[in-house]
Design an enzyme around this catalytic site. Structure first.
Site, short mmCIF file in Angstrom:
data_model
loop_
_atom_site.label_atom_id
_atom_site.label_comp_id
_atom_site.label_asym_id
_atom_site.label_seq_id
_atom_site.Cartn_x
_atom_site.Cartn_y
_atom_site.Cartn_z
N ARG A 27 0.84 -1.20 0.00
CA ARG A 27 0.00 0.00 0.00
C ARG A 27 0.88 1.25 0.00
O ARG A 27 1.79 1.38 0.80
CB ARG A 27 -0.90 0.01 1.23
CG ARG A 27 -1.87 1.18 1.23
CD ARG A 27 -2.97 1.01 2.25
NE ARG A 27 -2.54 1.32 3.60
CZ ARG A 27 -3.34 1.27 4.66
NH1 ARG A 27 -4.60 0.87 4.53
NH2 ARG A 27 -2.89 1.58 5.85
N ASN B 246 -6.19 2.32 -13.43
CA ASN B 246 -6.24 3.05 -12.15
C ASN B 246 -7.67 3.22 -11.62
O ASN B 246 -7.85 3.58 -10.47
CB ASN B 246 -5.55 4.41 -12.27
CG ASN B 246 -4.08 4.33 -11.86
OD1 ASN B 246 -3.66 3.38 -11.21
ND2 ASN B 246 -3.32 5.34 -12.23
N TYR B 247 -8.68 2.98 -12.48
CA TYR B 247 -10.06 2.96 -11.98
C TYR B 247 -10.45 1.50 -11.82
O TYR B 247 -11.40 1.02 -12.42
CB TYR B 247 -11.00 3.69 -12.94
CG TYR B 247 -10.71 5.18 -13.08
CD1 TYR B 247 -10.11 5.91 -12.04
CD2 TYR B 247 -11.07 5.87 -14.24
CE1 TYR B 247 -9.87 7.28 -12.17
CE2 TYR B 247 -10.83 7.24 -14.37
CZ TYR B 247 -10.22 7.93 -13.33
OH TYR B 247 -9.99 9.28 -13.47
N GLY C 170 -1.46 8.18 -3.82
CA GLY C 170 -0.06 7.79 -3.63
C GLY C 170 0.66 7.58 -4.95
O GLY C 170 0.08 7.06 -5.91
N HIS D 266 -0.41 5.00 -8.27
CA HIS D 266 -0.84 5.94 -9.33
C HIS D 266 0.10 5.93 -10.54
O HIS D 266 -0.34 5.76 -11.68
CB HIS D 266 -0.90 7.34 -8.71
CG HIS D 266 -1.44 8.41 -9.59
ND1 HIS D 266 -2.73 8.40 -10.08
CD2 HIS D 266 -0.87 9.56 -10.05
CE1 HIS D 266 -2.92 9.50 -10.82
NE2 HIS D 266 -1.81 10.21 -10.82
N SER E 231 -4.97 -2.92 -2.10
CA SER E 231 -3.69 -2.75 -1.42
C SER E 231 -3.77 -3.18 0.05
O SER E 231 -2.75 -3.33 0.70
CB SER E 231 -3.21 -1.30 -1.53
OG SER E 231 -4.21 -0.40 -1.12
C1 FAD Z 1 -10.16 10.19 -4.59
C2 FAD Z 1 -9.44 9.59 -5.76
C3 FAD Z 1 -9.01 10.42 -6.79
C4 FAD Z 1 -8.32 9.90 -7.88
N1 FAD Z 1 -7.94 10.74 -8.89
C5 FAD Z 1 -7.26 10.25 -9.95
C6 FAD Z 1 -6.83 11.09 -11.02
O1 FAD Z 1 -7.05 12.29 -11.01
N2 FAD Z 1 -6.17 10.53 -12.06
C7 FAD Z 1 -5.90 9.20 -12.10
O2 FAD Z 1 -5.27 8.75 -13.06
N3 FAD Z 1 -6.30 8.37 -11.11
C8 FAD Z 1 -6.96 8.86 -10.05
N4 FAD Z 1 -7.37 8.01 -9.06
C9 FAD Z 1 -7.07 6.59 -9.15
C10 FAD Z 1 -5.67 6.32 -8.62
O3 FAD Z 1 -4.71 6.67 -9.61
C11 FAD Z 1 -5.48 4.82 -8.30
O4 FAD Z 1 -6.41 4.44 -7.33
C12 FAD Z 1 -4.06 4.53 -7.85
O5 FAD Z 1 -3.78 3.17 -8.06
C13 FAD Z 1 -3.86 4.89 -6.40
O6 FAD Z 1 -2.55 4.70 -5.99
P1 FAD Z 1 -2.27 4.59 -4.41
O7 FAD Z 1 -0.83 4.37 -4.22
O8 FAD Z 1 -2.91 5.74 -3.72
O9 FAD Z 1 -3.16 3.34 -4.05
P2 FAD Z 1 -2.87 1.91 -3.33
O10 FAD Z 1 -4.23 1.47 -2.92
O11 FAD Z 1 -1.85 2.04 -2.28
O12 FAD Z 1 -2.32 1.04 -4.48
C14 FAD Z 1 -3.02 0.77 -5.68
C15 FAD Z 1 -2.48 -0.51 -6.31
O13 FAD Z 1 -1.07 -0.38 -6.56
C16 FAD Z 1 -0.33 -1.33 -5.78
N5 FAD Z 1 0.83 -0.63 -5.23
C17 FAD Z 1 0.79 0.45 -4.41
N6 FAD Z 1 2.04 0.83 -4.11
C18 FAD Z 1 2.89 -0.02 -4.74
C19 FAD Z 1 4.29 -0.12 -4.78
N7 FAD Z 1 5.07 0.73 -4.13
N8 FAD Z 1 4.85 -1.12 -5.48
C20 FAD Z 1 4.06 -2.01 -6.15
N9 FAD Z 1 2.71 -1.95 -6.15
C21 FAD Z 1 2.11 -0.96 -5.44
C22 FAD Z 1 -1.28 -1.77 -4.70
O14 FAD Z 1 -0.94 -3.03 -4.20
C23 FAD Z 1 -2.61 -1.74 -5.42
O15 FAD Z 1 -2.74 -2.87 -6.23
C24 FAD Z 1 -8.06 8.51 -7.95
C25 FAD Z 1 -8.49 7.68 -6.92
C26 FAD Z 1 -9.19 8.20 -5.83
C27 FAD Z 1 -9.66 7.30 -4.73
#
Ligand code: FAD
Ligand code: NAG
Ligand code: NAG
Ligand code: NAG
Ligand code: NAG
Ligand code: NAG
Ligand code: NAG
Ligand code: NAG
Ligand code: NAG
Length: 533
Positions: free
Chosen positions: A108, A477-478, A180, A184, A118
């Site tokens: 995560r 990412n969605y 994150g 992302h 995650s």
């Molecule tokens: C409120 C909101 C707004 C958003 N806005 C946008 C936007 O403007 N544009 C867009 O493109 N997307 C957007 N998203 C979608 C977002 O890009 C994805 O949900 C993205 O995967 C989130 O990354 P995270 O690290 O926060 O999530 P996490 O839940 O931590 O991770 C997402 C996935 O990636 C994996 N992962 C995380 N970190 C790592 C790592 N270090 N190494 C390997 N795998 C890893 C996790 O296991 C999981 O499968 C939005 C989502 C939300 C909830």
């Protein structure tokens, strides 16, 4: 701690599916012992290990949960152990020991995954969650216009840190500051500058990754195939990203933003119809995002559909106005709609924090107005006709529970100059825009959850004639577990190719080949990971 149980050590993966909670307790004791044995001369790792017996287990777990349906007391499978590593060697040890003791690993970074993958696993194996909350450092190199950003940083922290160093550098990634960079960037990363600079993944120049063997790799040592795969293919199938090396992007000292609303009574149908063909072609410094919502029409006192054009222009209002007059006069933009500001202020504007101090971008829980939410996505390559748009409005007004919001984000510009195979993200030339559907609700419980999921699925079925087919593409990412998933952890090639082709198009096969080479035992897996052959 108990002595390791030798028979457990030799359990095969298939047997693991049968492990009950009782035996998984053994597994996790063995796992914990393995971790502590890796650090014989220091107890540093015990300070970052949480099991359910630690009183702070729950606060650590919920610290980065974004969607209400995954908060306790929701009955979703929780990690047996949480590790919040401080050192890279903690991550290596967590990988090594999870593998040895049949624990699955979830990583995560920002916790924004739409399905919570995650920190939730529906696969029937006990799992460890690696929370990268202590990997947040960001190093900006202004002279070379580059930065190293650790995977646990948020895009808000990144934007803030860049802006503090330079008023003319920025980065191309999402809108919500608490997202994150770990998830992302590895899944794409679309934002308000994407027509000018592509997605976040297009601007990554190196990475540090820990692979299934616990080795720390950079671009050179991982090789171009793996480096390709983690920039849009979802790093979660390939390893743990520790940090990204990114190219910073020039931004003008003054940008212009506007939000213009038009209801059906204000010719929204014609304007939206026109938007479909111009938004993808217009000057790439201009990104006109479009939100469609239900609203009350002030003049007519009845429900209507409102189109909100939310826009960033990388330049001043004096060049924007003639450009809009020439390319999109139908919108009727006037000077008083426009606001000039710095790029970093535009980040606040688009995330709803105008007027707040910039430091709000450092707050990892600022959008803690969490709600119940389910999202889905579609791509559009042919403009929807006016008649088609009218049917959509009718549906939105007749079945308001099916979709709370639709967000249409234009492609084109830099996004379509990059070839469809340059990264695993295949949505390039020919894509007019992406539709993001969301349903938001407030009622707790399984019934409301299932009712809302069914509702948005109905809307998604209704949209079939208007969007891409064969495959019906979707944005990784969605993340959407509705598309081709079998919760028993069946990531067979046939099964995986259903969503694999939607997310990755022609790049799916190459991802499978990379996976087969770097993780043939499928250690890094989730409900929608890339399967090895
Ligand atoms: C409120 C909101 C707004 C958003 N806005 C946008 C936007 O403007 N544009 C867009 O493109 N997307 C957007 N998203 C979608 C977002 O890009 C994805 O949900 C993205 O995967 C989130 O990354 P995270 O690290 O926060 O999530 P996490 O839940 O931590 O991770 C997402 C996935 O990636 C994996 N992962 C995380 N970190 C790592 C790592 N270090 N190494 C390997 N795998 C890893 C996790 O296991 C999981 O499968 C939005 C989502 C939300 C909830
Ligand atoms: C959790 O509990 C274990 C056992 O009591 C202890 O060793 C460990 O240090 C605790 N973890 C934290 C983060 O305090
Ligand atoms: C993990 O395994 C790798 C490869 O076997 C080894 O090089 C590394 O030292 C191990 N690290 C830890 C912390 O266990
Ligand atoms: C810029 O990059 C070059 C080449 O990689 C490097 O030698 C130099 O130290 C960098 N500049 C700074 C300020 O770090
Ligand atoms: C446009 O509509 C949105 C949503 O209803 C509203 O929040 C916003 O204030 C409106 N903006 C303008 C400029 O009218
Ligand atoms: C809608 O379009 C018609 C014809 O194109 C025009 O006459 C009218 O003024 C427009 N209405 C609004 C509110 O812009
Ligand atoms: C429109 O107004 C009615 C009556 O005030 C209200 O019940 C409804 O929720 C409003 N709809 C929207 C989309 O704001
Ligand atoms: C972050 O934002 C939340 C919600 O607005 C607030 O409660 C919290 O105090 C903020 N945290 C910090 C460190 O400013
Ligand atoms: C996995 O899914 C595929 C495709 O749906 C199916 O053919 C196969 O039998 C499934 N395997 C298991 C073990 O369920």
């Amino acid at each position: 701690m108990k002595t390791p149980n030798a028979s457990l050590l030799s359990l095969t993966i298939s047997l693991l599916f049968l492990i009950s909670w009782a035996t998984s307790a053994h597994t996790h004791e063995n796992f914990l012992q393995c971790l502590s044995l890796q650090f014989p001369n220091s107890n540093s790792i015990s300070k970052v290990i949480y099991t359910r017996y630690n009183s702070s287990y729950e606060s650590v777990l919920v610290s980065a949960i974004r969607l209400e349906q995954f908060f306790p007391p929701a009955k979703v499978p929780r990690p047996l152990v949480i590790v919040t590593p401080l050192l890279e060697s903690h991550i290596q040890a967590a990988i090594n020991c999870s593998k040895q003791h049949g624990m699955q690993l979830r990583v995560r970074s920002g916790g924004h995954d739409y399905e919570g993958l995650s920190y939730v696993s529906y696969q029937q194996a006990p799992f460890v969650m690696l929370d990268l909350v202590n990997f947040q450092s960001i190093t900006i190199d202004v002279e070379n216009s580059t930065a190293w950003v650790q995977a646990g940083a948020t895009i808000g922290q990144l934007y803030y840190t860049i802006a503090k160093k330079s008023p003319t550098l920025g980065f191309s990634a999402g809108v919500c500051p608490t997202v994150g960079v770990g998830g992302h960037f590895s899944g794409g990363g679309y934002g308000m500058m994407s027509r000018n600079y592509g997605i976040a993944a297009d601007n990554i120049i190196d990475a540090r990754l820990i692979d299934v063997n616990g080795r720390i790799l950079d671009r050179k040592s991982m090789g171009e195939d793996l480096f390709w795969a983690i920039r849009g293919g979802g790093a979660t199938s390939f390893g743990v990203v520790i940090a990204w090396h990114i190219k910073l992007l020039p931004v003008p000292e003054t940008v212009t933003v506007f939000t213009v609303n038009r209801t059906l009574e204000q010719n929204a149908t014609k304007i939206v119809h026109r938007w479909q063909s111009i938004a993808e072609k217009i000057d790439e410094k201009l990104l006109l995002r479009l939100f469609l919502t239900r609203a009350n029409s002030s003049q007519h006192g009845k429900e209507t559909v409102q189109a909100s054009f939310v826009t960033l222009y990388l330049g001043g209002v004096d060049t924007l106005l003639p450009l809009m007059q020439q390319s999109f006069p139908e919108l009727g933009l006037v000077r008083s709609d426009c606001i000039e500001m710095s790029w970093i202020e535009s980040i606040l504007y688009f995330s709803g924090y105008s007027g707040e101090p910039l430091e709000i971008l450092l707050n990892r829980t600022s959008s803690s107005y969490t709600t119940y939410f389910k999202g889905k996505s579609d791509y559009v390559t042919e403009p929807i006709s006016e008649t088609g748009l009218e049917s959509i409005w009718k549906r939105v007004l007749e079945y308001p529970e099916e979709v709370t919001e639709m967000e249409l984000s234009p492609y084109g510009g830099r996004l379509s100059e990059v070839s469809a195979t340059a990264t695993p993200f295949p949505h390039r030339a020919g894509t007019l825009y992406i539709i993001h559907y969301g349903v938001v609700w407030n009622e707790a419980g399984e019934n409301a959850l299932n009712r809302n999921r069914r509702a948005i699925r109905r809307f998604y079925r209704f949209m079939t004639p208007y969007v891409t087919k064969n495959p019906r593409s979707a944005y990784l990412n969605y993340r959407d577990l509705d598309i081709g998933v079998n919760n028993k952890g069946n990531t067979s090639y046939e099964q995986a190719s259903i969503w694999g082709l939607k997310y990755y198009g022609i790049n799916f096969e190459r991802l499978v080949h990379v996976k087969t080479r770097v993780d043939p035992g499928n250690f890094f897996r989730n409900e929608q990971s890339i399967p090895p052959l």
